[in-house]
Motif scaffolding. Sequence first.
Motif, PDB file in Angstrom:
ATOM      1  N   ASP A  95       0.829  -1.201   0.000  1.00 48.90           N
ATOM      2  CA  ASP A  95       0.000   0.000   0.000  1.00 48.90           C
ATOM      3  C   ASP A  95       0.871   1.262   0.000  1.00 48.90           C
ATOM      4  OD1 ASP A  95       0.782   0.596   2.664  1.00 48.90           O
ATOM      5  OD2 ASP A  95      -0.926  -0.477   3.489  1.00 48.90           O
ATOM      6  N   ARG A  96       0.230   2.393  -0.197  1.00 45.82           N
ATOM      7  CA  ARG A  96       0.946   3.665  -0.321  1.00 45.82           C
ATOM      8  C   ARG A  96       1.698   4.018   0.962  1.00 45.82           C
ATOM      9  NH1 ARG A  96       1.677   7.390  -3.781  1.00 45.82           N
ATOM     10  NH2 ARG A  96       0.113   6.721  -5.243  1.00 45.82           N
ATOM     11  N   ASP A  97       1.111   3.749   2.134  1.00 47.02           N
ATOM     12  CA  ASP A  97       1.793   4.052   3.396  1.00 47.02           C
ATOM     13  C   ASP A  97       3.084   3.254   3.526  1.00 47.02           C
ATOM     14  OD1 ASP A  97      -0.123   5.891   4.197  1.00 47.02           O
ATOM     15  OD2 ASP A  97      -1.264   4.415   5.354  1.00 47.02           O
ATOM     16  N   GLN A  98       3.037   1.982   3.163  1.00 47.52           N
ATOM     17  CA  GLN A  98       4.231   1.145   3.238  1.00 47.52           C
ATOM     18  C   GLN A  98       5.299   1.655   2.274  1.00 47.52           C
ATOM     19  OE1 GLN A  98       3.600  -3.021   2.413  1.00 47.52           O
ATOM     20  NE2 GLN A  98       5.632  -3.584   3.113  1.00 47.52           N
TER      21      GLN A  98
END
Length: 86
Positions: free
Chosen positions: A2-5
């Motif tokens: 995901d984008r946060d990771q």
Amino acid sequence: MDRDQMNMIVELMEVSFVLVETALYLNTHPNDERALRLHNNASTQYVQLEEMYQARYGPLKNTGMSRYPWAYIDEPWPWEINFNFN
């Protein structure tokens, strides 16, 4: 991934770059207090980011602590990440 990771990995890479560059600089300029503060701050930041990342997503290196089952082999490997931010 995901984008946060992905954002956390990018931030870790940026801070790691600062650590390498300041260490190289300090090898030839050991009395530069400003550079030493920058290096030490980046070192603290890197440790914090690494701990946050590993708590959320698992180990970054095979030398760290791992959850059961062994999670280091989970995909994607760092070189398989598509860093396309379009």
